[in-house]
Scaffold this motif. Structure first.
Motif, PDB file in Angstrom:
ATOM      1  N   TYR A 117       0.978  -1.212   0.040  1.00 41.36           N
ATOM      2  CA  TYR A 117       0.041   0.042   0.022  1.00 41.36           C
ATOM      3  C   TYR A 117       1.095   1.096   0.008  1.00 41.36           C
ATOM      4  CZ  TYR A 117      -3.389  -3.243   2.115  1.00 41.36           C
ATOM      5  OH  TYR A 117      -4.227  -4.185   2.290  1.00 41.36           O
ATOM      6  N   LEU A 118       0.387   2.355  -0.594  1.00 35.56           N
ATOM      7  CA  LEU A 118       0.859   3.652  -0.302  1.00 35.56           C
ATOM      8  C   LEU A 118       0.468   4.118   0.778  1.00 35.56           C
ATOM      9  CD1 LEU A 118       0.333   5.597  -3.817  1.00 35.56           C
ATOM     10  CD2 LEU A 118       2.664   5.481  -2.474  1.00 35.56           C
ATOM     11  N   ASP A 119       1.124   4.708   2.012  1.00 35.84           N
ATOM     12  CA  ASP A 119       0.802   5.013   3.147  1.00 35.84           C
ATOM     13  C   ASP A 119       0.480   6.619   3.362  1.00 35.84           C
ATOM     14  OD1 ASP A 119       0.123   5.682   5.802  1.00 35.84           O
ATOM     15  OD2 ASP A 119       2.035   4.734   6.765  1.00 35.84           O
ATOM     16  N   PHE A 120      -0.768   6.856   2.942  1.00 32.29           N
ATOM     17  CA  PHE A 120      -1.021   8.440   3.093  1.00 32.29           C
ATOM     18  C   PHE A 120      -1.715   8.930   4.218  1.00 32.29           C
ATOM     19  CE2 PHE A 120      -1.250  10.433  -1.456  1.00 32.29           C
ATOM     20  CZ  PHE A 120      -0.029   9.625  -2.055  1.00 32.29           C
ATOM     21  N   PHE A 176      -0.982   9.207  11.376  1.00 34.56           N
ATOM     22  CA  PHE A 176      -1.437  10.423  11.691  1.00 34.56           C
ATOM     23  C   PHE A 176      -0.460  11.561  11.658  1.00 34.56           C
ATOM     24  CE2 PHE A 176      -4.200   7.576  14.432  1.00 34.56           C
ATOM     25  CZ  PHE A 176      -5.359   8.169  13.737  1.00 34.56           C
ATOM     26  N   ALA A 177       0.173  11.733  10.432  1.00 35.14           N
ATOM     27  CA  ALA A 177       1.124  12.967  10.158  1.00 35.14           C
ATOM     28  C   ALA A 177       2.229  12.771  11.046  1.00 35.14           C
ATOM     29  CB  ALA A 177       0.386  14.224  10.346  1.00 35.14           C
ATOM     30  N   LEU A 227       1.745  19.116   2.575  1.00 35.36           N
ATOM     31  CA  LEU A 227       1.284  17.830   2.466  1.00 35.36           C
ATOM     32  C   LEU A 227       0.224  17.409   3.553  1.00 35.36           C
ATOM     33  CD1 LEU A 227       4.355  15.747   0.790  1.00 35.36           C
ATOM     34  CD2 LEU A 227       1.918  16.233  -0.033  1.00 35.36           C
ATOM     35  N   MET A 228      -0.471  18.375   4.057  1.00 38.62           N
ATOM     36  CA  MET A 228      -1.582  18.270   4.960  1.00 38.62           C
ATOM     37  C   MET A 228      -3.023  18.684   4.354  1.00 38.62           C
ATOM     38  SD  MET A 228      -1.880  19.783   8.751  1.00 38.62           S
ATOM     39  CE  MET A 228      -3.329  19.677   9.754  1.00 38.62           C
ATOM     40  N   ASN A 229      -3.352  17.543   3.760  1.00 42.22           N
ATOM     41  CA  ASN A 229      -4.806  17.811   2.961  1.00 42.22           C
ATOM     42  C   ASN A 229      -6.042  16.897   3.341  1.00 42.22           C
ATOM     43  OD1 ASN A 229      -3.579  19.860   0.997  1.00 42.22           O
ATOM     44  ND2 ASN A 229      -2.180  18.265   0.728  1.00 42.22           N
ATOM     45  N   ALA A 230      -7.273  17.385   2.770  1.00 47.74           N
ATOM     46  CA  ALA A 230      -8.592  16.695   3.085  1.00 47.74           C
ATOM     47  C   ALA A 230      -9.255  16.898   1.944  1.00 47.74           C
ATOM     48  CB  ALA A 230      -8.893  17.151   4.400  1.00 47.74           C
ATOM     49  N   ARG A 267      -8.595  12.735   5.334  1.00 49.81           N
ATOM     50  CA  ARG A 267      -7.347  13.406   5.330  1.00 49.81           C
ATOM     51  C   ARG A 267      -6.241  12.642   4.671  1.00 49.81           C
ATOM     52  NH1 ARG A 267      -6.520  12.702  11.825  1.00 49.81           N
ATOM     53  NH2 ARG A 267      -8.227  11.371  11.555  1.00 49.81           N
ATOM     54  N   PHE A 268      -5.218  13.272   3.980  1.00 44.35           N
ATOM     55  CA  PHE A 268      -4.277  12.966   3.364  1.00 44.35           C
ATOM     56  C   PHE A 268      -2.936  13.456   3.982  1.00 44.35           C
ATOM     57  CE2 PHE A 268      -7.589  12.602   0.368  1.00 44.35           C
ATOM     58  CZ  PHE A 268      -7.554  10.960   0.083  1.00 44.35           C
ATOM     59  N   THR A 269      -1.986  12.639   4.488  1.00 42.31           N
ATOM     60  CA  THR A 269      -0.853  13.451   5.306  1.00 42.31           C
ATOM     61  C   THR A 269       0.308  12.182   4.959  1.00 42.31           C
ATOM     62  OG1 THR A 269      -1.395  12.222   7.388  1.00 42.31           O
ATOM     63  CG2 THR A 269      -1.980  14.582   6.897  1.00 42.31           C
TER      64      THR A 269
END
Ligand SMILES: Cc1ncc(COP(=O)(O)O)c(C=O)c1O
Length: 438
Positions: free
Chosen positions: A74-77, A81-82, A373-376, A409-411
């Motif tokens: 997997y890609l860990d996005f 938790f950031a 790179l802190m997005n949602a 969220r995508f971090t």
């Protein structure tokens, strides 16, 4: 305190949607002793049910990738938790860990050690503050900042005994201790845990008039806030909000505490998110990936005029300032600069949002927001829950978790490269395209 809504319904909805998702996976390339289903069952049986994890059982990580018990990649996005700014198992951090762990890993600050002073100097100079107070978890950093602020309130601002107030914005999240949940406006976090701690006030986030009114109270010693609210759904305040917060706090002789536990260390495309507006809080709390996610290391940074209220015995932590954590933190901060992770976060974050805005239909995804790179993204509830969307993302090879308000969220790690970003974007686009009205 403002009135807070009941959250039982919200929680039970999440619990229901989390059940029955344990899918049998192919045993090709399996790396673990047991199957994912067996691990999930064992955890359910022996662990308190304080989390509902996305049903992926991870057994290995490298860079931005993780593999599950059956060997699926997997890609860990989410990146812990950031937390994993430097990715999984960064080789330089692994060797730092091994070296320091076999030299001296813990002394407690009953004695001096030959690493903490080096770290203290390094971290102070790195962030431009006079002093550091070392702790472990993010919430301990927040607790520490609140204690410092109260003491400053009594000894410097001369607030009457036990009257000091710390103001927080609604939607804040700074952890799970009694103090932290006493300021929470999310019932899932505070319901049936009362009585709550006194001395806290709430104002709406991103509302300067309400803040100014609150700060006029002479008993307010501090305003503590996240420069971008993470758990609340990656809520980015208006431009100049932080500058105005600085101005108001100075004007009313109130300490400004920036909780940079999630936003700090390059996550938003600046070292601290406050740097975007070139303003400096009186106290900055950092944590999460400070030691690369290998050990919990957090810190409160402040100048002498504030930190000098802390006297011997008034605060401490068995593990705060341990040589292993300090060595890892110095190496992590070095990597952030060496590998230009802050710049990478800014550039790839911009690409990520631009691409998502182009690719995702507005009826399914009403908004896309974030910084660095802190997005949602928000999922229109007509197309299902953010939870179900995250499970579909997992099936398509990308891991993350929802936050408040049907938001995903995508971090990802800040070491992400262009190719991995494109792969992530393709998976998100494909998963959104697969969404059907329920
Ligand atoms: C902004 C912020 N502050 C504090 C915390 C608490 O950190 P920890 O879980 O390490 O206590 C978190 C955790 O997500 C956070 O996002």
């Amino acid at each position: 305190m403002l009135m807070r809504k009941t959250g039982q319904e919200l929680l039970s909805k999440v619990v229901q949607s989390g059940q029955g998702l344990v899918a049998a996976r192919s045993f090709f390339g399996r790396k673990s002793k047991h199957s994912s289903a067996q691990y999930i069952e064992k955890e359910k049986c022996y662990s308190a049910h304080n989390y509902i994890p996305i049903p992926a059982v991870l057994s290995r990580g490298e860079g931005v990738h993780v593999w599950d018990a059956e060997g699926k990649k997997y890609l860990d996005f989410l990146a812990g938790f950031a937390t994993l700014n430097t990715g999984h198992c960064h080789p330089k951090l692994v060797s730092t860990l091994k070296e320091q762990a076999s030299t001296l890993h813990h002394t407690a600050r009953a004695f001096h050690n030959d690493v903490f002073p080096e770290y203290a100097e390094y971290v102070c100079k790195y962030f431009g503050y006079d002093k550091v107070l070392p702790m472990n978890t993010g919430v301990e950093g927040g607790e520490t900042a609140v204690k410092i602020a109260r003491r400053w309130g009594y000894t410097v601002k001369k607030i009457c005994e036990n009257k000091a107030l710390v103001v927080f914005p609604e939607g804040n999240f700074w952890g799970r201790t009694m103090s932290a949940i006493s300021t929470s406006t999310n019932p899932v976090m505070y319901e049936n845990f009362g009585p709550f701690m006194e001395g806290f006030g709430l104002v709406p986030y991103n509302d300067l008039c309400a803040l100014e009114e609150a700060l006029k109270n002479p008993n307010v010693c501090a305003f503590m806030m996240e420069p971008i609210q993470g758990e609340a759904g990656v809520v980015v305040p208006n431009e100049r909000y932080l500058s105005e917060v600085r101005r108001l706090c100075t004007m009313y002789n109130v300490l400004w505490i920036a909780d940079e536990v999630q936003t700090g260390l390059g996550r938003t495309g600046a070292l601290l998110a406050c740097d975007h507006e070139c303003v400096r809080p009186d106290m900055a709390i950092i944590g999460k990936g400070l030691a690369g996610g290998f050990t919990p290391v957090s810190a409160v940074l402040a100048n002498d005029n504030v930190m000098s209220v802390i006297t011997p015995g008034s605060h401490g932590s068995t593990f705060g300032g341990n040589p292993l954590g300090c060595k890892l933190a110095m190496k992590t901060l070095e990597i952030i600069k060496e590998e230009k992770l802050i710049e990478n976060s800014a550039i790839l974050g911009e690409k990520f949002r631009t691409e998502l805005i182009c690719r995702l239909p507005k009826d399914k995804v009403p908004f896309i927001r974030g910084k660095g790179l802190m997005n949602a993204i928000a999922i229109n509830p007509e197309y299902g829950t953010a939870w179900d969307f995250c499970v579909k993302l997992k099936d398509n090879g990308l891991l993350t978790k929802p936050c408040d308000g049907n938001v995903v969220r995508f971090t990802p790690p800040l070491i992400l490269n262009d190719q991995q970003l494109s792969q992530g974007l393709d998976i998100i686009e494909k998963t959104v395209n697969e969404l059907k009205k329920c």
